[in-house]
Design a protein around this motif. Structure first.
Motif, mmCIF file in Angstrom:
data_model
loop_
_atom_site.group_PDB
_atom_site.id
_atom_site.type_symbol
_atom_site.label_atom_id
_atom_site.label_comp_id
_atom_site.label_asym_id
_atom_site.label_seq_id
_atom_site.Cartn_x
_atom_site.Cartn_y
_atom_site.Cartn_z
ATOM 1 N N HIS A 115 83.562 101.243 -45.633
ATOM 2 C CA HIS A 115 82.154 100.817 -45.623
ATOM 3 C C HIS A 115 81.810 100.106 -44.318
ATOM 4 C CE1 HIS A 115 80.820 101.329 -50.005
ATOM 5 N NE2 HIS A 115 81.962 101.964 -49.857
ATOM 6 N N GLU A 116 82.726 99.231 -43.858
ATOM 7 C CA GLU A 116 82.465 98.478 -42.631
ATOM 8 C C GLU A 116 82.367 99.405 -41.424
ATOM 9 O OE1 GLU A 116 85.611 95.585 -42.547
ATOM 10 O OE2 GLU A 116 84.653 94.343 -44.090
ATOM 11 N N ARG A 117 83.250 100.387 -41.338
ATOM 12 C CA ARG A 117 83.222 101.314 -40.193
ATOM 13 C C ARG A 117 81.939 102.132 -40.176
ATOM 14 N NH1 ARG A 117 89.604 102.872 -40.014
ATOM 15 N NH2 ARG A 117 90.224 100.831 -39.234
ATOM 16 N N ILE A 118 81.450 102.466 -41.354
ATOM 17 C CA ILE A 118 80.206 103.240 -41.438
ATOM 18 C C ILE A 118 79.000 102.333 -41.223
ATOM 19 C CG2 ILE A 118 78.738 104.546 -43.027
ATOM 20 C CD1 ILE A 118 81.432 105.687 -44.201
ATOM 21 N N ASP A 119 78.963 101.199 -41.915
ATOM 22 C CA ASP A 119 77.807 100.299 -41.825
ATOM 23 C C ASP A 119 77.646 99.710 -40.427
ATOM 24 O OD1 ASP A 119 77.363 100.836 -44.494
ATOM 25 O OD2 ASP A 119 78.267 98.964 -45.206
ATOM 26 N N GLN A 120 78.765 99.500 -39.736
ATOM 27 C CA GLN A 120 78.709 98.949 -38.374
ATOM 28 C C GLN A 120 78.622 100.050 -37.319
ATOM 29 O OE1 GLN A 120 82.106 96.329 -38.083
ATOM 30 N NE2 GLN A 120 81.437 95.134 -39.843
ATOM 31 N N ASN A 121 78.581 101.305 -37.783
ATOM 32 C CA ASN A 121 78.444 102.474 -36.906
ATOM 33 C C ASN A 121 79.484 102.460 -35.780
ATOM 34 O OD1 ASN A 121 77.337 104.933 -36.198
ATOM 35 N ND2 ASN A 121 75.739 104.021 -34.921
ATOM 36 N N ILE A 122 80.751 102.295 -36.157
ATOM 37 C CA ILE A 122 81.838 102.291 -35.179
ATOM 38 C C ILE A 122 81.985 103.711 -34.634
ATOM 39 C CG2 ILE A 122 84.277 101.761 -34.787
ATOM 40 C CD1 ILE A 122 82.763 99.299 -35.732
ATOM 41 N N GLU A 123 81.610 103.917 -33.379
ATOM 42 C CA GLU A 123 81.498 105.263 -32.820
ATOM 43 C C GLU A 123 82.823 106.005 -32.719
ATOM 44 O OE1 GLU A 123 79.156 105.497 -29.285
ATOM 45 O OE2 GLU A 123 77.558 104.270 -30.137
ATOM 46 N N ASN A 124 83.901 105.316 -32.365
ATOM 47 C CA ASN A 124 85.185 106.015 -32.191
ATOM 48 C C ASN A 124 85.994 106.090 -33.485
ATOM 49 O OD1 ASN A 124 85.861 103.333 -32.344
ATOM 50 N ND2 ASN A 124 87.280 103.355 -30.621
ATOM 51 N N SER A 125 85.376 105.783 -34.605
ATOM 52 C CA SER A 125 86.041 105.825 -35.907
ATOM 53 C C SER A 125 85.914 107.220 -36.524
ATOM 54 C CB SER A 125 85.407 104.795 -36.848
ATOM 55 O OG SER A 125 85.693 105.088 -38.186
ATOM 56 N N TYR A 126 87.045 107.821 -36.875
ATOM 57 C CA TYR A 126 87.034 109.127 -37.553
ATOM 58 C C TYR A 126 86.178 109.048 -38.815
ATOM 59 C CZ TYR A 126 88.512 112.805 -40.721
ATOM 60 O OH TYR A 126 88.510 113.829 -41.626
ATOM 61 N N THR A 127 86.327 107.957 -39.555
ATOM 62 C CA THR A 127 85.586 107.758 -40.802
ATOM 63 C C THR A 127 84.084 107.856 -40.553
ATOM 64 O OG1 THR A 127 87.328 106.308 -41.614
ATOM 65 C CG2 THR A 127 85.194 106.135 -42.701
ATOM 66 N N ASN A 128 83.612 107.110 -39.568
ATOM 67 C CA ASN A 128 82.184 107.094 -39.270
ATOM 68 C C ASN A 128 81.717 108.443 -38.719
ATOM 69 O OD1 ASN A 128 79.586 105.816 -39.046
ATOM 70 N ND2 ASN A 128 79.939 105.726 -36.851
ATOM 71 N N GLN A 129 82.543 109.065 -37.876
ATOM 72 C CA GLN A 129 82.170 110.363 -37.319
ATOM 73 C C GLN A 129 81.986 111.405 -38.425
ATOM 74 O OE1 GLN A 129 85.278 111.121 -34.474
ATOM 75 N NE2 GLN A 129 84.436 109.696 -32.974
ATOM 76 N N LEU A 130 82.914 111.417 -39.386
ATOM 77 C CA LEU A 130 82.791 112.351 -40.505
ATOM 78 C C LEU A 130 81.545 112.036 -41.325
ATOM 79 C CD1 LEU A 130 83.856 114.672 -42.278
ATOM 80 C CD2 LEU A 130 85.265 112.975 -43.487
ATOM 81 N N TYR A 131 81.333 110.778 -41.634
ATOM 82 C CA TYR A 131 80.172 110.353 -42.427
ATOM 83 C C TYR A 131 78.860 110.778 -41.760
ATOM 84 C CZ TYR A 131 76.910 107.219 -44.809
ATOM 85 O OH TYR A 131 75.864 106.700 -45.516
ATOM 86 N N GLN A 132 78.786 110.627 -40.429
ATOM 87 C CA GLN A 132 77.559 110.953 -39.694
ATOM 88 C C GLN A 132 77.247 112.445 -39.719
ATOM 89 O OE1 GLN A 132 75.460 108.663 -38.814
ATOM 90 N NE2 GLN A 132 76.876 107.005 -39.302
ATOM 91 N N LYS A 133 78.232 113.273 -40.016
ATOM 92 C CA LYS A 133 78.007 114.722 -40.081
ATOM 93 C C LYS A 133 77.273 115.134 -41.357
ATOM 94 C CE LYS A 133 81.862 115.921 -37.102
ATOM 95 N NZ LYS A 133 83.221 116.470 -36.999
ATOM 96 N N GLY A 134 77.155 114.200 -42.308
ATOM 97 C CA GLY A 134 76.361 114.469 -43.506
ATOM 98 C C GLY A 134 77.192 114.797 -44.736
ATOM 99 N N ILE A 135 76.510 114.798 -45.859
ATOM 100 C CA ILE A 135 77.155 114.961 -47.165
ATOM 101 C C ILE A 135 77.864 116.306 -47.293
ATOM 102 C CG2 ILE A 135 75.064 115.820 -48.308
ATOM 103 C CD1 ILE A 135 77.673 113.470 -49.893
ATOM 104 N N ASN A 136 77.287 117.366 -46.738
ATOM 105 C CA ASN A 136 77.926 118.676 -46.866
ATOM 106 C C ASN A 136 79.295 118.698 -46.194
ATOM 107 O OD1 ASN A 136 75.784 119.654 -48.335
ATOM 108 N ND2 ASN A 136 74.815 120.683 -46.597
ATOM 109 N N LYS A 137 79.387 118.112 -45.010
ATOM 110 C CA LYS A 137 80.659 118.092 -44.283
ATOM 111 C C LYS A 137 81.672 117.196 -44.995
ATOM 112 C CE LYS A 137 83.132 119.460 -40.832
ATOM 113 N NZ LYS A 137 83.588 120.832 -40.731
ATOM 114 N N VAL A 138 81.215 116.068 -45.507
ATOM 115 C CA VAL A 138 82.115 115.162 -46.238
ATOM 116 C C VAL A 138 82.640 115.860 -47.487
ATOM 117 C CG1 VAL A 138 82.295 112.966 -47.487
ATOM 118 C CG2 VAL A 138 81.008 113.069 -45.337
#
Length: 195
Positions: A115-138
């Protein structure tokens, strides 16, 4: 809420518990002044019996304990404080002074990290990068990990199976975040089914 400091010669025992994992982190003591300071600042201050003074947890380490909720027991002479910890609670570097690392507790901490990596929009985080691609990709990634787990289940390599199971669980937690649900909500569904 009014603790009775007179019943215990001015010092109340305080049980500190992680607000997310429910793990007991430590036991300390508060006098009335420490209790009032804790309420005012929303970070835990104890009365140190060895130093004979107020002591804010984290004042030297930076590992503060931030108050989420304060509960008073039925006899009004013991406190339970639910907290968010900034780091290890114990001076030995462990999460808990009781050194009882809980498997369930780790999953909740992992969920919190996701949650922290996504909520803080950590750019180099794999977690956040995947999340930013949208629900279909997740969702697609969870499906891929599930298939990989099924394939490994048919073989006899325990390490590969455990790694694929971990990958699936990790991506499942990202999917829960993407859908706006928490691990605790899913746990509640399972509890209801148990009945």
């Amino acid at each position: 809420m009014k603790p009775n400091f007179n019943k215990t010669n001015g010092l109340l025992p305080v049980i500190v518990q992680d607000a997310v994992t429910m793990q007991v982190l430590m036991l300390g003591y508060m006098n009335e002044e420490a209790f009032e300071k804790t309420q005012k600042e929303q970070k835990i201050t104890f009365f140190s019996r060895s130093k004979n003074r107020l002591w804010t947890k984290g004042e030297t380490s930076g590992n503060f304990l931030w108050v989420k909720e304060i509960f008073l027991d039925c006899d009004e002479d013991t406190l339970l404080i639910s907290v968010k910890a900034d780091g290890p609670t114990c001076h030995k570097g462990t999460i808990s002074c009781f050194d009882n690392q809980q498997k369930k507790g780790f999953l909740y901490r992992l969920e919190q990290t996701i949650h922290e990596r996504i909520d803080q929009n950590i750019e180099n985080s794999y977690t956040n990068q995947l999340y930013q691609k949208g629900i279909n990709k997740v969702a697609q990634k969870v499906g891929e990990e599930a298939v990989e787990l099924v394939i490994e289940a048919k073989d006899d390599n325990a390490e590969l199976f455990k790694n694929e199971a971990a990958d699936l669980l990790y991506h499942y937690l990202i999917l829960l975040k993407a859908k706006g649900f928490s691990l605790e909500e899913i746990e509640d569904v399972l509890r209801k089914r148990e009945k």
